[in-house]
Design an enzyme around this catalytic site. Structure first.
Site, short mmCIF file in Angstrom:
data_model
loop_
_atom_site.label_atom_id
_atom_site.label_comp_id
_atom_site.label_asym_id
_atom_site.label_seq_id
_atom_site.Cartn_x
_atom_site.Cartn_y
_atom_site.Cartn_z
N ARG A 129 41.46 31.10 30.65
CA ARG A 129 41.18 32.34 31.58
C ARG A 129 39.83 33.01 31.16
O ARG A 129 39.62 33.08 30.03
CB ARG A 129 42.25 33.18 31.75
CG ARG A 129 43.40 32.44 32.30
CD ARG A 129 44.67 33.37 32.44
NE ARG A 129 44.35 34.56 33.40
CZ ARG A 129 45.23 35.36 33.68
NH1 ARG A 129 46.51 35.20 33.07
NH2 ARG A 129 44.93 36.30 34.48
N ASP A 327 49.73 39.88 42.80
CA ASP A 327 50.61 38.93 42.07
C ASP A 327 51.62 38.39 43.03
O ASP A 327 52.34 37.53 42.62
CB ASP A 327 51.24 39.52 40.73
CG ASP A 327 50.36 39.72 39.66
OD1 ASP A 327 49.26 38.86 39.59
OD2 ASP A 327 50.52 40.78 38.93
#
Length: 449
Positions: A129, A327
């Site tokens: 990431r 999320d």
């Protein structure tokens, strides 16, 4: 092979209704921050209801490595004996943040204005990431990052020897970046300012104020401006962590799509910067009610009751709502598959750089389950098949992403045929009790022989 060991496949089957009370774990965002700010206060902070998933436990171990005394007293009760702002010690080992993007980015902020080097690593997912979105603003304080190409972990952050305050406008909505900058600003002189065009979750601002920092928020022509006075003496607190709305999303959404379900999820945090999913579900026609609304520890909470909702309709989710539910889009896309019509989800480029590319992961699995999905760089659309209309009958790749895994397991509970997730192991990073909690409600899961 997963970052946590051998893959752990899990299969969800259509069965009876989900009923009962779901005691979901403490809020992950608040748990991370409670440990970090407790370590930066002078004295003992007591925490009740801490989420004891891998992500948060990794943050607790990092605080220990930096010199704080972090102790578990069982049943989610913890104490942190802090070292004060500017009191962290150089860690003797590499800080392993496992799967937690929140943990590593907040920790980078916390150490960026300390005169020592800290090396961070994580599992295979986290190491892929991008970290430049955090290390770039931290460079404004005088910190320097040395790592792999693309700003990926493992990465060493060399803290500023003589930090200066920073003023930073976030280019994209990100509570992680905002919080990292504010945590760095604690040990810098003067005022640190963060400007965000769209409001993101404000747990950091609330908790900083609770610990005694001077934090102000005001609207400006540039956007929402948060100003922090540097080098305060943080005062230890007693914190009760509300239950996590992101974890509550799974039993709530499963109840909406499984026929006959009626599930109560008590004591859920309803901070307006986190409750976008529930607002969206109600707009879709979900039978979702708030019971006993109240305020606890400075955070609004309520008990959520979710009932089977066969008449939900697809909607266009406002792009400005993305920051308050980023999320929750994976599980929203599952609900959308059982609604009538098209659910559009624009303005969600952030999903491309989460634990996985969540748009691609969910779109691929939904298509394999018989659902039509279109997607672009920062948007996707799910064409619903109505209640009980999703065929299922497939195995999907979780891609080391806990939310993808849980979302498809919820889908399997309402699809016509079983849905298998290739690796449910990453669920332990955020919601270690997911499987037993869902089984207690009536979910039917099986493991391969």
């Amino acid at each position: 092979m997963s970052g946590h060991g051998a893959p752990q496949p899990l299969t969800a089957h259509r069965g009876g209704p989900l009923t009962g009370t779901a005691q979901v774990p403490g809020d992950k965002s608040i748990s991370h921050r409670a440990l970090i700010l407790g370590a930066m206060a002078v004295g003992e902070t007591k925490i009740a209801g801490l989420l004891e998933g891998r992500d948060v436990l990794d943050t607790g171990r990092a605080m220990t490595a930096l010199g704080a005394d972090v102790v578990s007293h069982g049943a989610g009760r913890w104490s942190v004996h802090g070292v004060g702002v500017g009191g962290f010690a150089e860690p003797e080992t590499v800080i392993d943040c496992g799967n937690s993007g929140t943990g590593v980015r907040l920790l980078m902020g916390a150490v960026a204005t300390h005169d020592f080097a800290t090396t961070f690593t994580g599992d295979a997912s986290l190491n892929g990431r991008p970290m430049g979105r955090v290390t770039d603003p931290l460079a404004l304080f005088g910190a320097r990052a040395v790592g792999r190409s693309g700003g990926r972990l493992p990465l060493t952050l060399v803290g500023a020897a003589s930090p200066v305050p920073a003023r930073y406008a976030t280019p994209v909505p990100s509570a992680q970046v905002k919080s990292a900058v504010l945590l760095a600003g604690l040990n810098a002189p003067g005022e640190t300012v963060v400007i965000e065009r769209e409001a993101t979750r404000d747990h950091s601002e609330r908790m900083l104020a609770g610990f005694g920092a001077t934090v102000t928020t005001e609207a400006s022509r540039e956007g929402r401006m948060i100003t922090l006075q540097g080098r305060p003496e943080l005062v230890p607190q007693e914190i009760t962590v509300p239950r996590d709305p992101s974890s509550a999303a799974f039993p709530v959404c499963a109840a909406l799509i499984v026929e006959g379900s009626d599930v109560l999820v008590p004591n859920i945090g309803l901070n307006p910067t986190r409750a976008g999913l529930f607002e969206t579900l109600r707009e879709m026609g979900a039978d979702l009610t708030y019971e006993s609304p109240r305020v606890e520890g400075g955070e609004p909470v309520a008990d959520l009751r979710a009932r089977f909702s066969p008449d939900m309709k697809g909607i266009e989710v406002p792009p400005g709502r993305a920051a308050s539910m980023i999320d929750e889009y994976p599980i929203l896309s599952v609900v959308a598959a059982f609604a009538e019509g098209v659910t559009g989800m624009p303005g969600v480029a952030e999903l491309r750089v989460k634990e996985s590319d969540r748009i691609d992961a969910m779109a691929t699995g939904l298509r394999a389950s018989g659902v039509t999905v279109e997607d672009g760089p920062d948007w996707w659309r799910v064409t619903g098949r109505g209640p009980a209309g999703v065929p299922g009958g497939t195995t999907v790749a979780a891609r080391l992403d806990h939310r993808v895994a849980m979302s498809f397991l919820c889908l399997g509970l309402a699809a016509r045929d079983r849905v298998t997730v290739d690796d449910a192991g990453p669920i332990a990073t955020s919601f270690p009790a997911f499987e037993p909690l869902m089984r207690d409600l009536g979910a039917r899961f099986t493991r391969p022989e």
